[in-house]
Design an enzyme around this catalytic site. Structure first.
Site, PDB file in Angstrom:
ATOM      1  N   LYS A 242       0.848  -1.193   0.000  1.00  0.00           N
ATOM      2  CA  LYS A 242       0.000   0.000   0.000  1.00  0.00           C
ATOM      3  C   LYS A 242       0.884   1.244   0.000  1.00  0.00           C
ATOM      4  O   LYS A 242       1.936   1.247   0.635  1.00  0.00           O
ATOM      5  CB  LYS A 242      -0.877   0.023   1.262  1.00  0.00           C
ATOM      6  CG  LYS A 242      -2.038  -0.944   1.230  1.00  0.00           C
ATOM      7  CD  LYS A 242      -2.895  -0.779   2.467  1.00  0.00           C
ATOM      8  CE  LYS A 242      -4.033  -1.784   2.471  1.00  0.00           C
ATOM      9  NZ  LYS A 242      -5.033  -1.558   1.415  1.00  0.00           N
ATOM     10  N   ARG A 316     -10.712 -11.308   1.339  1.00  0.00           N
ATOM     11  CA  ARG A 316     -11.628 -12.299   0.741  1.00  0.00           C
ATOM     12  C   ARG A 316     -11.015 -13.697   0.767  1.00  0.00           C
ATOM     13  O   ARG A 316     -11.738 -14.690   0.852  1.00  0.00           O
ATOM     14  CB  ARG A 316     -12.006 -11.851  -0.681  1.00  0.00           C
ATOM     15  CG  ARG A 316     -10.862 -11.765  -1.647  1.00  0.00           C
ATOM     16  CD  ARG A 316     -11.193 -10.947  -2.876  1.00  0.00           C
ATOM     17  NE  ARG A 316     -11.105  -9.510  -2.618  1.00  0.00           N
ATOM     18  CZ  ARG A 316     -11.340  -8.560  -3.514  1.00  0.00           C
ATOM     19  NH1 ARG A 316     -11.696  -8.878  -4.741  1.00  0.00           N
ATOM     20  NH2 ARG A 316     -11.233  -7.291  -3.200  1.00  0.00           N
TER      21      ARG A 316
HETATM   22  N1  BES Z   1      -8.095  -3.728   4.133  1.00  0.00           N
HETATM   23  C1  BES Z   1      -8.312  -3.259   2.835  1.00  0.00           C
HETATM   24  C2  BES Z   1      -9.604  -2.458   2.673  1.00  0.00           C
HETATM   25  C3  BES Z   1      -9.705  -1.166   3.436  1.00  0.00           C
HETATM   26  C4  BES Z   1      -9.503   0.033   2.794  1.00  0.00           C
HETATM   27  C5  BES Z   1     -10.078  -1.153   4.756  1.00  0.00           C
HETATM   28  C6  BES Z   1      -9.632   1.220   3.475  1.00  0.00           C
HETATM   29  C7  BES Z   1     -10.202   0.037   5.455  1.00  0.00           C
HETATM   30  C8  BES Z   1      -9.991   1.231   4.804  1.00  0.00           C
HETATM   31  C9  BES Z   1      -8.377  -4.431   1.853  1.00  0.00           C
HETATM   32  O1  BES Z   1      -7.646  -5.547   2.195  1.00  0.00           O
HETATM   33  C10 BES Z   1      -7.814  -3.942   0.557  1.00  0.00           C
HETATM   34  O2  BES Z   1      -6.660  -3.610   0.521  1.00  0.00           O
HETATM   35  N2  BES Z   1      -8.646  -3.873  -0.464  1.00  0.00           N
HETATM   36  C11 BES Z   1      -8.246  -3.404  -1.743  1.00  0.00           C
HETATM   37  C12 BES Z   1      -8.815  -4.336  -2.772  1.00  0.00           C
HETATM   38  C13 BES Z   1      -8.234  -4.162  -4.126  1.00  0.00           C
HETATM   39  C14 BES Z   1      -6.799  -4.607  -4.156  1.00  0.00           C
HETATM   40  C15 BES Z   1      -9.053  -4.986  -5.079  1.00  0.00           C
HETATM   41  C16 BES Z   1      -8.769  -1.978  -1.919  1.00  0.00           C
HETATM   42  O3  BES Z   1      -9.849  -1.689  -1.399  1.00  0.00           O
HETATM   43  O4  BES Z   1      -8.097  -1.184  -2.536  1.00  0.00           O
HETATM   44 ZN    ZN Z   2      -5.583  -5.428   1.558  1.00  0.00          ZN
END
Ligand code: BES
Ligand code: ZN
Ligand code: ZN
Length: 465
Positions: A242, A316
């Site tokens: 991230k 997921r």
């Molecule tokens: N933990 C994150 C989602 C999240 C985002 C939680 C902001 C709390 C605040 C999740 O694991 C994630 O990284 N999701 C990605 C999915 C994408 C790679 C398809 C996202 O939301 O960008």
């Molecule tokens: Zn994630």
């Protein structure tokens, strides 16, 4: 915090509620919902909290109003307060006590890492002309304290709140209430071929756990509801790291786990005649030389193979294995999962409501009802076939990232992935990525940082059905 029931206000600080349509409004006070005013009298300080029009007043209105009131008490650096419950004829005593719930929730602050601790509420006198019982007070307190417990778990440092620590929390709950707790460690996860949980947890010095809590309140029935909470104790994104700005709050990626632990804590104390199984797949999604790779294919516990297209779409994956395992082992009548699953749900709903995805209209309707009642709102989102098609892989059975354009229907495609693992069991997925965390200042009973979202919602649903 001590809570006492009294007939008259014992403390010199009082919280009073005023309706907009009240015949005797204090000077310069309209009684609108959300309005708060501190009035210093000769022998007492009165904190007036507006409730709006009486016929429109809900439990949520009362809860939020009292939370705002108690924040004024704290601003005045006072530790004791009398909360004078309003008389609302159509409200039961329990409903009137949503004011007390608001007081307990509204006075929450995470102060563990503050060298100078602010004043905290020591005693609340609940004043009412009704005969409020000790049991009603205790029920209210149990639920509100479970929300605060969930908040504490999420606010804690990720280096403390590891998968093993989450397991310890579950074990502590079982000690106080007799619930059965099973913790599958990294060796069990390997042996049982829970390969998706293994993959996500692989490169962390804090190895993964699958935590299972069984609450059996009705021995005569085998019927049980399965609650699953995403327990990513820190989500760095893995090799799909991230960027700055997106990682700072990722210790909150176990908010689903915290919420279901909060629910189990309450169940253990309230002892309703229902059966609930709780599963927490707990992993630290770390970056490192042992981290799982994109492009690799893993065989899930279900048997379906999954092409890893992003190591950041890890939630997921672990939910899928947890659901498959518990489906086989506990044969649940329904499944509800809570997960901080997608940033996309924030784009759709902000922190105003969580996203609800379900294959069952009745379950969805009941959950939405509980959301309105508790103020932990849900908005139903679609699970069209196109979304399911978009998670089919060319090289494996499924892919963990949709084939739609980047960012398109991100929450629905994530839900569609989980749907592949639920079979025909009534299932609801609640995406709490927007509601679990509050970046801005407190909003009534919702504090800054971890909100504890989901505990009240799921308890209301379970205790009603
Ligand atoms: N933990 C994150 C989602 C999240 C985002 C939680 C902001 C709390 C605040 C999740 O694991 C994630 O990284 N999701 C990605 C999915 C994408 C790679 C398809 C996202 O939301 O960008
Ligand atoms: Zn994630
Ligand atoms: Zn995540």
């Amino acid at each position: 915090m001590k809570i006492r029931i009294t007939k008259t206000a014992k403390s010199s600080i009082r919280i009073l509620f005023i309706f907009e349509d009240s015949k005797k409004l204090p000077p310069d006070f309209k009684g609108t919902s959300g309005e708060v005013s501190v009035r210093h009298g000769t022998d007492a300080v009165n904190i007036y909290c507006g409730l709006g029009k009486e016929e429109l007043c809900t439990e949520r209105t009362l809860k939020t109003a009292c939370a705002k009131g108690i924040q004024k008490v704290l601003e005045l650096k006072k530790e004791r307060v009398s909360v004078i419950l309003p008389e609302i004829k159509r409200f039961s005593s329990m409903e009137l006590l949503s004011a007390l719930k608001g007081a307990i929730l509204g006075s929450y602050k995470f102060v563990k890492y503050k060298s100078e601790k602010p004043v905290s509420i020591d005693t609340i006198d609940v004043v009412s002309s009704r005969s409020i019982t000790v049991q009603e007070i205790s029920r209210t307190e149990i639920i509100a304290e479970s929300v605060n417990y969930a908040r504490d778990l999420v606010n804690e440092n990720a280096h403390e709140m590891t998968p093993a620590r989450l397991a310890k929390e579950a074990k502590n709950l079982s000690k106080s209430s007799g619930m059965k707790v099973t913790v599958l460690d990294e060796h069990d996860i390997n042996r049982l071929k829970l390969n998706l949980i293994k993959a996500v947890g692989e490169s962390s010095p804090y190895p993964p756990r699958l935590i299972i809590i069984e609450y059996t309140g009705n021995l005569r029935s085998k019927e049980n509801v399965l609650l699953v909470g995403k327990g990513v104790t820190f989500d760095s994104g893995g090799l799909n790291l991230k960027p700055s700005g997106s990682m700072e709050t990722m210790r909150s990626d176990m908010a689903g786990a915290a919420a279901v632990l909060g629910v189990m804590k309450s169940l253990g104390a309230l002892k309703p005649k229902i059966n609930v199984t709780c599963a927490i797949p707990a992993c630290h999604n770390a970056i490192g030389s042992k981290a799982f790779f994109t492009g690799d294919i893993y065989k899930s516990y279900e048997g379906l193979t999954v092409e890893i297209c992003s190591t950041d779409a890890e939630g997921r994956l672990i939910l899928a294995d947890a659901i498959s395992y518990c489906k086989k082992r506990f044969k649940p009548a329904s499944i509800i999962d809570l997960a901080t699953l997608t940033g996309a749900i924030l784009i759709s709903l902000a922190d105003t409501a969580a996203g609800l995805f379900s294959n069952d209209d009745e379950l969805a309707a009941k959950l939405i009802d509980s959301g309105e009642k508790t103020g932990e709102r849900l908005w139903r989102m679609p699970l069209y076939q196109e979304y399911s098609d978009s998670v089919k892989s060319e090289i494996a059975d499924l892919r963990n990232l949709s084939k739609l354009k980047k960012g398109y229907a991100g929450s629905s495609t994530a839900a569609a992935f989980i749907k592949e693992f639920t079979g025909d069991i009534p299932w609801a997925h609640i995406d709490i990525a927007g509601t679990a965390w509050n970046d801005s200042s407190p909003k009534g009973e919702i504090p800054q940082f971890a909100t504890g979202y989901g505990v009240q919602l799921i308890l209301d649903y379970l205790l009603k059905n």
